[in-house]
Design a protein around this motif. Structure first.
Motif, PDB file in Angstrom:
ATOM      1  N   LEU A   9      -9.613  -0.854  20.625  1.00 12.65           N
ATOM      2  CA  LEU A   9      -9.710  -2.280  20.830  1.00 12.65           C
ATOM      3  C   LEU A   9      -8.536  -2.924  19.579  1.00 12.65           C
ATOM      4  O   LEU A   9      -8.273  -2.292  18.516  1.00 12.65           O
ATOM      5  N   HIS A  10      -7.681  -3.830  20.073  1.00 10.54           N
ATOM      6  CA  HIS A  10      -6.612  -4.304  19.621  1.00 10.54           C
ATOM      7  C   HIS A  10      -7.210  -5.663  18.978  1.00 10.54           C
ATOM      8  O   HIS A  10      -7.374  -6.614  19.820  1.00 10.54           O
ATOM      9  N   LEU A  11      -7.362  -5.825  17.698  1.00 10.75           N
ATOM     10  CA  LEU A  11      -7.847  -7.053  16.953  1.00 10.75           C
ATOM     11  C   LEU A  11      -6.880  -7.982  16.654  1.00 10.75           C
ATOM     12  O   LEU A  11      -6.024  -7.448  15.488  1.00 10.75           O
ATOM     13  N   ASP A  12      -6.349  -9.126  16.890  1.00 11.34           N
ATOM     14  CA  ASP A  12      -5.334  -9.837  16.464  1.00 11.34           C
ATOM     15  C   ASP A  12      -5.963 -10.905  15.487  1.00 11.34           C
ATOM     16  O   ASP A  12      -6.788 -11.899  15.483  1.00 11.34           O
ATOM     17  N   VAL A  13      -5.534 -10.491  14.261  1.00 11.20           N
ATOM     18  CA  VAL A  13      -5.780 -11.343  12.946  1.00 11.20           C
ATOM     19  C   VAL A  13      -4.555 -12.035  12.688  1.00 11.20           C
ATOM     20  O   VAL A  13      -3.372 -11.780  12.554  1.00 11.20           O
ATOM     21  N   MET A  43      -6.237  -3.020  14.068  1.00 10.46           N
ATOM     22  CA  MET A  43      -5.962  -4.294  13.367  1.00 10.46           C
ATOM     23  C   MET A  43      -4.469  -4.867  13.578  1.00 10.46           C
ATOM     24  O   MET A  43      -3.653  -4.111  12.729  1.00 10.46           O
ATOM     25  N   HIS A  44      -4.180  -6.006  14.376  1.00  8.18           N
ATOM     26  CA  HIS A  44      -2.784  -6.236  14.239  1.00  8.18           C
ATOM     27  C   HIS A  44      -2.846  -7.652  13.448  1.00  8.18           C
ATOM     28  O   HIS A  44      -3.048  -8.838  13.632  1.00  8.18           O
ATOM     29  N   MET A  45      -2.202  -7.245  12.248  1.00  6.98           N
ATOM     30  CA  MET A  45      -2.460  -8.154  10.944  1.00  6.98           C
ATOM     31  C   MET A  45      -1.046  -9.080  11.264  1.00  6.98           C
ATOM     32  O   MET A  45      -0.079  -8.846  10.455  1.00  6.98           O
ATOM     33  N   MET A  46      -1.181 -10.457  11.690  1.00  5.87           N
ATOM     34  CA  MET A  46      -0.261 -11.256  11.663  1.00  5.87           C
ATOM     35  C   MET A  46      -0.662 -12.180  10.496  1.00  5.87           C
ATOM     36  O   MET A  46      -0.895 -13.255  10.969  1.00  5.87           O
ATOM     37  N   VAL A  47      -0.372 -11.746   9.546  1.00  7.80           N
ATOM     38  CA  VAL A  47      -0.339 -12.337   8.126  1.00  7.80           C
ATOM     39  C   VAL A  47       0.593 -12.227   7.201  1.00  7.80           C
ATOM     40  O   VAL A  47       1.290 -11.203   7.109  1.00  7.80           O
ATOM     41  N   VAL A 148       3.177  -1.677  22.800  1.00  5.44           N
ATOM     42  CA  VAL A 148       3.530  -2.756  23.329  1.00  5.44           C
ATOM     43  C   VAL A 148       2.704  -3.992  23.473  1.00  5.44           C
ATOM     44  O   VAL A 148       1.531  -3.435  23.817  1.00  5.44           O
ATOM     45  N   ASP A 149       3.121  -5.166  23.006  1.00  4.11           N
ATOM     46  CA  ASP A 149       1.919  -5.931  23.046  1.00  4.11           C
ATOM     47  C   ASP A 149       2.534  -7.269  23.443  1.00  4.11           C
ATOM     48  O   ASP A 149       3.429  -7.961  22.656  1.00  4.11           O
ATOM     49  N   GLY A 150       1.792  -7.963  24.277  1.00  8.23           N
ATOM     50  CA  GLY A 150       2.406  -9.471  24.796  1.00  8.23           C
ATOM     51  C   GLY A 150       2.740  -9.526  26.127  1.00  8.23           C
ATOM     52  O   GLY A 150       3.662  -8.959  26.669  1.00  8.23           O
TER      53      GLY A 150
HETATM   54 FE   LIG Z   1      -1.542  -8.352  19.010  1.00  5.91          FE
END
Ligand SMILES: [Fe+2]
Ligand SMILES: O=C(CO)[C@@H](O)[C@H](O)COP(=O)(O)O
Length: 202
Positions: A9-13, A43-47, A148-150
């Motif tokens: 699971l790829h979890l978008d934070v 954890m994809h940490m967009m922070v 790769v993501d998006g």
């Molecule tokens: Fe992501």
């Protein structure tokens, strides 16, 4: 998604600072963990300041902590802290960031993330002009895991696979699929065949 054959699971934070959107943080991951005890949580940490949440995410049950190069002044320290906390480390770049900035960190991380949309929202259009970044990494750094993501789905997976990506994030394409199991199976096959081809070419 796991029942449909996903590997992880790829979890978008998202924190509303690094990206113009807000999702969830470590308390939600903590709630999710007991329900999915054996699942790999990427954890994809967009922070902003990703160093800030390493301990909390580890305690909540994160498996891998992928932060953005653009979000920290000291990626090496961030990677070291992630590993000291016992998680796998990933480093990602936004579309406008040149891939070469990652060179000093490749040997230190478990995975590199190439964004194929501006981070912040699901359901955006895939940016095919990011493929040379993936090809560059595959050519120069051999076996590294490249995510790769998006905007990745059945219509765009071939480009990703041919460029050399081997970890595939797919949101809308799976959620909107009438048959997510078949969609995952198809994308996996495309990637596996590309890997086999590249090994034969060597
Ligand atoms: Fe992501
Ligand atoms: O990190 C992000 C966006 O910021 C991605 O993980 C997307 O949320 C994936 O969704 P789709 O683009 O596949 O719909």
């Amino acid at each position: 998604m796991m029942d449909a054959g996903a590997d992880y699971l790829h979890l978008d934070v998202m924190d509303g600072h690094f990206v113009p959107n807000l999702t969830f943080g470590h308390p939600v991951v903590k709630c999710l963990r007991p329900k999915l005890p054996d699942v790999f949580f990427d954890m994809h940490m967009m922070v902003a300041k990703p160093e800030q949440w390493i301990e909390e995410m580890q305690a909540a049950g994160a498996s891998q902590y992928t932060f953005h190069y653009e979000a920290t002044e000291d990626p090496k320290t961030c990677i070291r802290k992630i590993k000291e906390a016992g998680m796998k480390a990933g480093i990602g770049i936004k579309p406008k960031t040149p891939v070469e900035v990652l060179d000093p960190f490749i040997d230190l991380v478990d995975m590199v993330l190439i964004m194929t949309v501006e981070p912040g929202f699901g359901g955006q259009k895939f940016m095919g002009d990011m493929m040379p970044k993936i090809a560059y990494l595959r050519e120069h750094f051999g076996q590294i895991d490249i995510e790769v993501d998006g905007g990745v789905g059945p219509a765009t997976i071939q480009q990703c696979a041919d460029a050399g990506a081997n970890m595939i994030v797919s949101g809308s394409a799976l959620i909107n699929s009438e048959n997510p199991r078949e969609t995952i199976r198809y994308m996996r096959t495309v990637v596996e065949e590309a890997i086999q081809r590249s090994q034969l070419e060597r």
